[in-house]
Design a protein around this motif. Structure first.
Motif, PDB file in Angstrom:
ATOM      1  N   TYR A 115      38.077  87.372  36.392  1.00 30.86           N
ATOM      2  CA  TYR A 115      37.000  87.274  36.915  1.00 30.86           C
ATOM      3  C   TYR A 115      35.879  88.229  36.095  1.00 30.86           C
ATOM      4  N   ASN A 116      34.930  87.557  35.796  1.00 29.10           N
ATOM      5  CA  ASN A 116      33.801  88.220  34.971  1.00 29.10           C
ATOM      6  C   ASN A 116      34.407  88.950  33.699  1.00 29.10           C
ATOM      7  N   ASP A 117      35.352  88.034  33.178  1.00 27.45           N
ATOM      8  CA  ASP A 117      35.881  88.552  31.788  1.00 27.45           C
ATOM      9  C   ASP A 117      36.929  89.646  31.961  1.00 27.45           C
ATOM     10  N   VAL A 118      37.163  89.846  33.328  1.00 27.27           N
ATOM     11  CA  VAL A 118      38.333  91.095  33.529  1.00 27.27           C
ATOM     12  C   VAL A 118      39.489  90.317  34.278  1.00 27.27           C
ATOM     13  N   ALA A 119      40.680  90.494  33.556  1.00 26.88           N
ATOM     14  CA  ALA A 119      41.979  90.104  34.179  1.00 26.88           C
ATOM     15  C   ALA A 119      42.371  91.039  35.434  1.00 26.88           C
ATOM     16  N   MET A 120      42.499  90.589  36.492  1.00 28.35           N
ATOM     17  CA  MET A 120      43.004  91.283  37.806  1.00 28.35           C
ATOM     18  C   MET A 120      43.884  90.713  38.453  1.00 28.35           C
ATOM     19  N   GLU A 121      44.812  91.725  38.926  1.00 27.00           N
ATOM     20  CA  GLU A 121      46.209  91.289  39.685  1.00 27.00           C
ATOM     21  C   GLU A 121      46.094  90.922  41.112  1.00 27.00           C
ATOM     22  N   GLU A 122      46.586  89.744  41.314  1.00 30.60           N
ATOM     23  CA  GLU A 122      46.711  89.487  42.699  1.00 30.60           C
ATOM     24  C   GLU A 122      48.053  88.729  43.075  1.00 30.60           C
ATOM     25  N   MET A 123      48.348  88.807  44.619  1.00 28.26           N
ATOM     26  CA  MET A 123      49.609  87.939  44.781  1.00 28.26           C
ATOM     27  C   MET A 123      49.851  86.530  44.410  1.00 28.26           C
ATOM     28  N   ASP A 154      51.650  93.150  51.895  1.00 22.83           N
ATOM     29  CA  ASP A 154      50.975  94.497  52.440  1.00 22.83           C
ATOM     30  C   ASP A 154      49.465  94.050  52.517  1.00 22.83           C
ATOM     31  N   GLU A 155      48.788  94.555  53.444  1.00 22.56           N
ATOM     32  CA  GLU A 155      47.208  94.489  53.527  1.00 22.56           C
ATOM     33  C   GLU A 155      46.679  93.097  53.925  1.00 22.56           C
ATOM     34  N   LEU A 156      47.185  92.713  55.085  1.00 21.63           N
ATOM     35  CA  LEU A 156      46.834  91.108  55.753  1.00 21.63           C
ATOM     36  C   LEU A 156      45.244  91.111  55.543  1.00 21.63           C
ATOM     37  N   ALA A 157      44.288  91.980  55.622  1.00 18.31           N
ATOM     38  CA  ALA A 157      42.778  91.620  55.603  1.00 18.31           C
ATOM     39  C   ALA A 157      42.330  91.777  54.148  1.00 18.31           C
ATOM     40  N   HIS A 158      43.196  91.782  53.148  1.00 18.08           N
ATOM     41  CA  HIS A 158      42.582  91.879  51.594  1.00 18.08           C
ATOM     42  C   HIS A 158      41.749  90.514  51.378  1.00 18.08           C
ATOM     43  N   THR A 159      40.816  90.804  50.447  1.00 17.94           N
ATOM     44  CA  THR A 159      39.789  89.625  50.002  1.00 17.94           C
ATOM     45  C   THR A 159      40.369  89.433  48.599  1.00 17.94           C
ATOM     46  N   ASN A 160      40.472  88.177  48.315  1.00 23.47           N
ATOM     47  CA  ASN A 160      41.320  87.823  46.924  1.00 23.47           C
ATOM     48  C   ASN A 160      40.145  88.005  46.077  1.00 23.47           C
ATOM     49  N   VAL A 161      40.619  88.117  44.975  1.00 22.58           N
ATOM     50  CA  VAL A 161      39.515  87.878  43.664  1.00 22.58           C
ATOM     51  C   VAL A 161      38.922  86.503  43.654  1.00 22.58           C
ATOM     52  N   PRO A 162      37.589  86.493  43.595  1.00 29.45           N
ATOM     53  CA  PRO A 162      37.078  85.076  43.373  1.00 29.45           C
ATOM     54  C   PRO A 162      37.753  84.252  42.338  1.00 29.45           C
ATOM     55  N   GLY A 163      37.975  82.835  42.660  1.00 29.19           N
ATOM     56  CA  GLY A 163      38.728  82.084  41.692  1.00 29.19           C
ATOM     57  C   GLY A 163      40.020  81.768  42.032  1.00 29.19           C
ATOM     58  N   SER A 164      40.548  82.891  43.236  1.00 24.58           N
ATOM     59  CA  SER A 164      42.024  82.529  43.603  1.00 24.58           C
ATOM     60  C   SER A 164      42.187  81.312  44.649  1.00 24.58           C
ATOM     61  N   LYS A 165      43.201  81.035  44.769  1.00 18.12           N
ATOM     62  CA  LYS A 165      43.685  79.812  45.490  1.00 18.12           C
ATOM     63  C   LYS A 165      43.122  79.677  46.845  1.00 18.12           C
ATOM     64  N   ASN A 166      43.097  80.998  47.426  1.00 15.22           N
ATOM     65  CA  ASN A 166      42.502  81.304  49.044  1.00 15.22           C
ATOM     66  C   ASN A 166      41.782  82.436  48.623  1.00 15.22           C
ATOM     67  N   LYS A 167      40.653  82.375  49.593  1.00 14.30           N
ATOM     68  CA  LYS A 167      39.571  83.443  49.683  1.00 14.30           C
ATOM     69  C   LYS A 167      40.198  84.706  50.321  1.00 14.30           C
ATOM     70  N   LYS A 168      41.219  84.652  51.417  1.00  9.99           N
ATOM     71  CA  LYS A 168      41.826  85.585  52.085  1.00  9.99           C
ATOM     72  C   LYS A 168      43.151  85.907  51.854  1.00  9.99           C
ATOM     73  N   ARG A 169      43.599  86.895  52.143  1.00  7.70           N
ATOM     74  CA  ARG A 169      45.231  87.095  51.898  1.00  7.70           C
ATOM     75  C   ARG A 169      45.842  86.451  53.098  1.00  7.70           C
ATOM     76  N   TYR A 170      44.991  86.676  54.343  1.00  4.99           N
ATOM     77  CA  TYR A 170      45.920  85.842  55.619  1.00  4.99           C
ATOM     78  C   TYR A 170      45.957  84.397  55.250  1.00  4.99           C
ATOM     79  N   GLU A 171      45.162  83.958  54.693  1.00  3.08           N
ATOM     80  CA  GLU A 171      45.455  82.638  54.306  1.00  3.08           C
ATOM     81  C   GLU A 171      46.468  82.197  53.520  1.00  3.08           C
TER      82      GLU A 171
END
Length: 381
Positions: free
Chosen positions: A85-93, A109-126
Motif C-alpha cells: 500500500y503506497n509502495d509500503v509492504a504491510m502484513e495482514e492475516m 485477534d482484534e475483530l474490529a481491525h480495518t484491513n490495509v486497502p487492497g485486501s480481499k475484505n475491508k474489515k477483519r470481521y468479514e
C-alpha cells in the motif's frame, strides 16, 4: 395427503445446510485495552491444544507485551501475507491460507481491525465470516467501544471517537461471549507498570482514555451489554423448552400511572429504583374501553401529558396502551417486556366502582405472581 404440509424449498434447504456446516464463533470481550482478552484466549487455546484439538493462530497482536507473547506456547501460527500500500509492504492475516490449512479452530485477534486497502475484505470481521462459512471455528477478541451502537455513547464518555466499529449483529450472533473483567484501578496499575503500553505513552493514556471515570463507565457498559445478551439467550432457551417461568437476569421496572396527580410520586419512585439498579424503566398508562370506565377529559389529557413529560425528563420510556381490562393490558405488556418490578398506586376507586369494575391492583397481583409489585400509598408527598 396433509394439505398443511409445507415442502422445503431448495433455497431454504441450502440455507439450513450452511448454518449446520458453519463454524462456531467465540468472542472474548473487554471494556478497554489491557484487561487480558488476548492472554485469556491464548491460555485457553493451549489447554485445548494439549487435549488434542487442532487449533492454530491466524492472527495475533501482542502489542509487544511479554506476558501475552509467553502464552503462545506450542501454538502453530499461520504465516501472514504481505499487502503493498503506497509502495509500503504491510502484513495482514492470510484468510486463504487459514482456509487452506483448515484447522478445527483458529484464533483471530482484534475483530474490529480495518484491513490495509487492497485486501480481499475491508474489515477483519468479514474475514472471520468467510472463515466461519468454511466450517472452521473462530475465537476472537473485542473491546466494547467498537460496537457500532455504542459509538456515540463512548465518544460522550471518553471524548474519543472510535473509528473502527463492527455491526452489533456480529456479537449478537456469536455462539459464545466471554467477558474478561478487571477492576479499573487494577488496570491503571497494569498501565503504570508498563504492561499495556510503552512507558513514554503511559502518562498521556492515564490523562485521557484511561481516566478512572472513563474506565468505570466503560466497564459498566460492557457488563450491562453482556447481561442483556445473556437475558436474550435465556429467553430463547425458555421458548425452545416450553418454560413459562420468567428467569430474571437483569432488572426492568414498569411504572403504572393514570391522569391522577399522585402519579408523579410513582414516576419519581420508579426513577429512584431504576437508578439504584441502573436499569431501563417504562412508564405506562392504559386507556380503558370498558363501558363503566371513566372518560378522559381535556384536563386529564393535559395532566397525563405532564406525567409523560416528567417521565421522559427522568429517563423513562413512555407507553400509552388501550384495552378493555387495565390489569390484563398491564400484565401482557409486562410479560412482553420482561418486567421484573412493577410500581402502582393504591386503588382510588370507590366501593361502588370496585364492585362494578373490580380492583386493578388485586387483579395485577394475581396475574403477575413472578413479578415484584410495589403498591405505593396515594398521597402527594
Amino acid at each position: 395427503m396433509n394439505s398443511d404440509f409445507k415442502r422445503t424449498t431448495p433455497e431454504e434447504a441450502l440455507k439450513k445446510l450452511r448454518e449446520e456446516l458453519r463454524g462456531r464463533l467465540k468472542i472474548y470481550i473487554g471494556y478497554a485495552p489491557g484487561v487480558g482478552k488476548t492472554y485469556a484466549m491464548l491460555n485457553d487455546a493451549n489447554s485445548r491444544l494439549e487435549n488434542g484439538e487442532d487449533i492454530v493462530i491466524g492472527y495475533l497482536e501482542s502489542h509487544q507485551r511479554k506476558e501475552t507473547e509467553n502464552q503462545i506456547g506450542k501454538l502453530e501460527t499461520v504465516p501472514r501475507k504481505n499487502v503493498e500500500y503506497n509502495d509500503v509492504a504491510m502484513e495482514e492475516m492470510d484468510t486463504d491460507a487459514i482456509i487452506s490449512r483448515k484447522p478445527n479452530t483458529v484464533l483471530i485477534d482484534e475483530l474490529a481491525h480495518t484491513n490495509v486497502p487492497g485486501s480481499k475484505n475491508k474489515k477483519r470481521y468479514e474475514d472471520v465470516e468467510e472463515v466461519l462459512s468454511q466450517g472452521i471455528n473462530v475465537v476472537s477478541t473485542l473491546n466494547i467501544q467498537h460496537l457500532e451502537s455504542l459509538n456515540d455513547i463512548v465518544r460522550q464518555i471518553t471524548g474519543v471517537t472510535v473509528r473502527e466499529t463492527i455491526p452489533d449483529k456480529i456479537i449478537e450472533n456469536a455462539d459464545e461471549v466471554v467477558v474478561i473483567d478487571i477492576a479499573p484501578i487494577a488496570l491503571q496499575t497494569r498501565l503504570k507498570g508498563g504492561y499495556v503500553y510503552k512507558n513514554e505513552n503511559v502518562g498521556r493514556a492515564l490523562k485521557n482514555f484511561f481516566r478512572l471515570g472513563n474506565l468505570n463507565a466503560l466497564r459498566e457498559i460492557a457488563l450491562r451489554q453482556t447481561a442483556e445478551e445473556v437475558d436474550e439467550d435465556l429467553e430463547e432457551y425458555r421458548k425452545e423448552h416450553g418454560i413459562k417461568e420468567h428467569w430474571h437476569v437483569i432488572e426492568r421496572v414498569m411504572v403504572c400511572i393514570s391522569p391522577s396527580p399522585t402519579s408523579k410520586k410513582l414516576i419519581r419512585r420508579g426513577a429512584r429504583i431504576a437508578k439504584k439498579f441502573k436499569c431501563e424503566w417504562i412508564v405506562v398508562n392504559v386507556n380503558s374501553t370498558r363501558i363503566f370506565a371513566q372518560k378522559m377529559t381535556e384536563k386529564d389529557a393535559a395532566t397525563l401529558e405532564g406525567h409523560f413529560k416528567l417521565a421522559m425528563q427522568l429517563g423513562a420510556e413512555v407507553v400509552n396502551l388501550t384495552g378493555k381490562s387495565i390489569s390484563r393490558e398491564l400484565t401482557q405488556f409486562a410479560t412482553q417486556r420482561y418486567i421484573t418490578q412493577i410500581i402502582i398506586g393504591h386503588s382510588t376507586r370507590t366501593k361502588l366502582q370496585t364492585l362494578l369494575r373490580g380492583s386493578t391492583v388485586t387483579r395485577l397481583l394475581k396475574l403477575t405472581r413472578d413479578i415484584e409489585v410495589h403498591v405505593i400509598p396515594n398521597d402527594l408527598k
